[in-house]
Motif scaffolding. Structure first.
Motif, PDB file in Angstrom:
ATOM      1  N   ARG A  64       0.796  -0.991  -0.148  1.00  0.00           N
ATOM      2  CA  ARG A  64       0.116  -0.080  -0.073  1.00  0.00           C
ATOM      3  C   ARG A  64       0.969   1.118  -0.073  1.00  0.00           C
ATOM      4  O   ARG A  64       0.644   2.097  -0.894  1.00  0.00           O
ATOM      5  N   VAL A 121       1.185   6.631  -7.486  1.00  0.00           N
ATOM      6  CA  VAL A 121       0.326   7.875  -7.618  1.00  0.00           C
ATOM      7  C   VAL A 121       1.309   9.062  -8.197  1.00  0.00           C
ATOM      8  O   VAL A 121       0.766   9.762  -8.766  1.00  0.00           O
ATOM      9  N   ILE A 164      -0.414   6.882   5.695  1.00  0.00           N
ATOM     10  CA  ILE A 164      -0.665   7.957   4.852  1.00  0.00           C
ATOM     11  C   ILE A 164       0.655   8.917   4.858  1.00  0.00           C
ATOM     12  O   ILE A 164       1.006   8.887   3.636  1.00  0.00           O
ATOM     13  N   THR A 179      -0.830  16.477  -1.697  1.00  0.00           N
ATOM     14  CA  THR A 179      -1.793  16.405  -0.661  1.00  0.00           C
ATOM     15  C   THR A 179      -3.229  16.681  -1.279  1.00  0.00           C
ATOM     16  O   THR A 179      -3.450  17.694  -1.746  1.00  0.00           O
ATOM     17  N   ASN A 180      -4.031  15.782  -0.767  1.00  0.00           N
ATOM     18  CA  ASN A 180      -5.559  15.914  -0.988  1.00  0.00           C
ATOM     19  C   ASN A 180      -6.314  15.550   0.107  1.00  0.00           C
ATOM     20  O   ASN A 180      -6.487  14.451   0.408  1.00  0.00           O
ATOM     21  N   GLU A 229      -7.951  12.039   1.865  1.00  0.00           N
ATOM     22  CA  GLU A 229      -7.534  11.594   3.246  1.00  0.00           C
ATOM     23  C   GLU A 229      -8.547  11.486   4.311  1.00  0.00           C
ATOM     24  O   GLU A 229      -8.776  10.401   4.699  1.00  0.00           O
TER      25      GLU A 229
HETATM   26  O1  LIG Z   1      -4.625   9.643  -3.634  1.00  0.00           O
HETATM   27  C1  LIG Z   1      -3.873  10.301  -3.484  1.00  0.00           C
HETATM   28  O2  LIG Z   1      -3.790  11.513  -4.239  1.00  0.00           O
HETATM   29  C2  LIG Z   1      -2.527  10.149  -2.760  1.00  0.00           C
HETATM   30  O3  LIG Z   1      -1.690  10.997  -2.907  1.00  0.00           O
HETATM   31  C3  LIG Z   1      -2.627   9.061  -1.874  1.00  0.00           C
HETATM   32  C4  LIG Z   1      -2.856   9.551  -0.372  1.00  0.00           C
HETATM   33  C5  LIG Z   1      -3.017   8.327   0.482  1.00  0.00           C
HETATM   34  O4  LIG Z   1      -1.929   7.829   1.119  1.00  0.00           O
HETATM   35  O5  LIG Z   1      -3.965   7.710   0.627  1.00  0.00           O
HETATM   36  C6  LIG Z   1      -1.759  10.548   0.042  1.00  0.00           C
HETATM   37  C7  LIG Z   1      -1.918  11.776  -0.124  1.00  0.00           C
HETATM   38  C8  LIG Z   1      -3.271  12.565  -0.295  1.00  0.00           C
HETATM   39  O6  LIG Z   1      -3.255  13.367   0.507  1.00  0.00           O
HETATM   40  C9  LIG Z   1      -4.285  11.668  -0.361  1.00  0.00           C
HETATM   41  C10 LIG Z   1      -4.229  10.209  -0.075  1.00  0.00           C
END
Ligand SMILES: O=C(O)C(=O)C[C@]1(C(=O)O)C=C[C@@H](O)C=C1
Length: 267
Positions: free
Chosen positions: A155, A162, A240, A191-192, A196
């Motif tokens: 994971r 990504v 994460i 970062t999103n 999260e």
């Molecule tokens: O889905 C994404 O865009 C990711 O970068 C993966 C992930 C995660 O670890 O699930 C990590 C960082 C983002 O803030 C959101 C989710």
């Protein structure tokens, strides 16, 4: 996800769906581990005498498993990252020539040592049903630990896909950030927070439902086998953040495998 078809692998929606499916394995594996005691002797270096080996019983068991799995081609797959990359054996099955999806150095991005450390120090004490030893279960504990470690590692290292997808989707932005070695900028761009938050909420629901006997009615007030908040917190504090570390480490080196003309175009 089909690693012989790069276009399916670098679609961020497909990647996120794969990450959602991996939650199931991780939650189930942690629930399985939670039936055992913490079993510190599994993790203590040289607790058991093993000829020609220096390390914990878990390290030894994991190494044996990886050596066997390398012979069945496990670590040729682009989504598998070994804990002992220098001790693997040649594959017995014929090699698969996967098309190139990730940058050339992708195999060198490996945070498995960090994963093993937080697993042993943070996860095991928080999810074990009781502190202490249970001599008859040391083997079962180590095999379940291996399941957990491999699922979590897969994971977290999916962060490479990504990162590659995000890089391909916005080369001008990333080439500039990477050129400037702007780690904070890269972190902000990958970062999103909404994604999260959704993950954490979904994990609580999954841990609540997978951890109880589904044939019992809620009115019978079944006791969950694992505290759902603990699983969500492990994701929030470790899984994460380490996925993001993989993404950042991967992106920081991305121009090593980019055409000079592309780089000049955007800087
Ligand atoms: O889905 C994404 O865009 C990711 O970068 C993966 C992930 C995660 O670890 O699930 C990590 C960082 C983002 O803030 C959101 C989710």
């Amino acid at each position: 996800m089909d690693f012989t078809k790069p276009e399916t692998v670098l679609d961020l929606n497909n990647i996120r769906q794969a990450l959602v499916r991996m939650e199931d394995s991780i939650v189930f594996d942690l629930i399985e581990r939670s039936q055992f005691f913490s079993s510190p002797s599994v993790y203590e270096p040289n607790k058991f005498k093993i000829p020609n080996f220096n390390g914990s019983f878990l390290d030894w068991a994991l190494l044996q498993m990886e050596r066997a799995h390398s012979q069945i081609r496990r670590y040729e797959a682009p989504d598998e990252t070994p804990f002992f990359p220098n001790d693997l054996l040649p594959t017995i099955l014929p090699s698969i020539n996967y098309p190139k999806i990730l940058a050339n150095y992708a195999d060198e991005i490996n945070v498995n040592d960090n994963i093993k450390k937080f697993y042993v120090e943070e996860i095991v004490p928080q999810i074990s049903c009781k502190e202490g030893e249970q001599q008859e279960n040391l083997g079962s504990v180590s095999t379940q630990d291996i399941e957990c470690l491999q699922a979590i590692s897969r994971r977290i290292h999916f962060g490479k896909f990504v990162a590659e997808a995000k890089y391909q989707n916005d080369k001008p932005l990333y080439i500039k950030l990477i050129k400037e070695a702007d780690v904070d900028g890269i972190e902000a761009s990958i970062t999103n927070s909404a994604v999260e938050q959704k993950i954490l909420e979904r994990l609580v629901i999954k841990a609540e439902s997978y951890g109880v006997d589904p044939s019992l009615r809620y009115s019978q007030n079944p006791q969950s086998k694992i505290n759902p908040q603990v699983i969500a917190k492990l994701y929030k504090d470790w899984i994460i953040p380490l996925t993001k570390k993989v993404e950042i480490d991967y992106l920081l080196r991305r121009l090593e495998d980019e055409d000079q003309s592309q780089i000049e175009k955007y800087v």
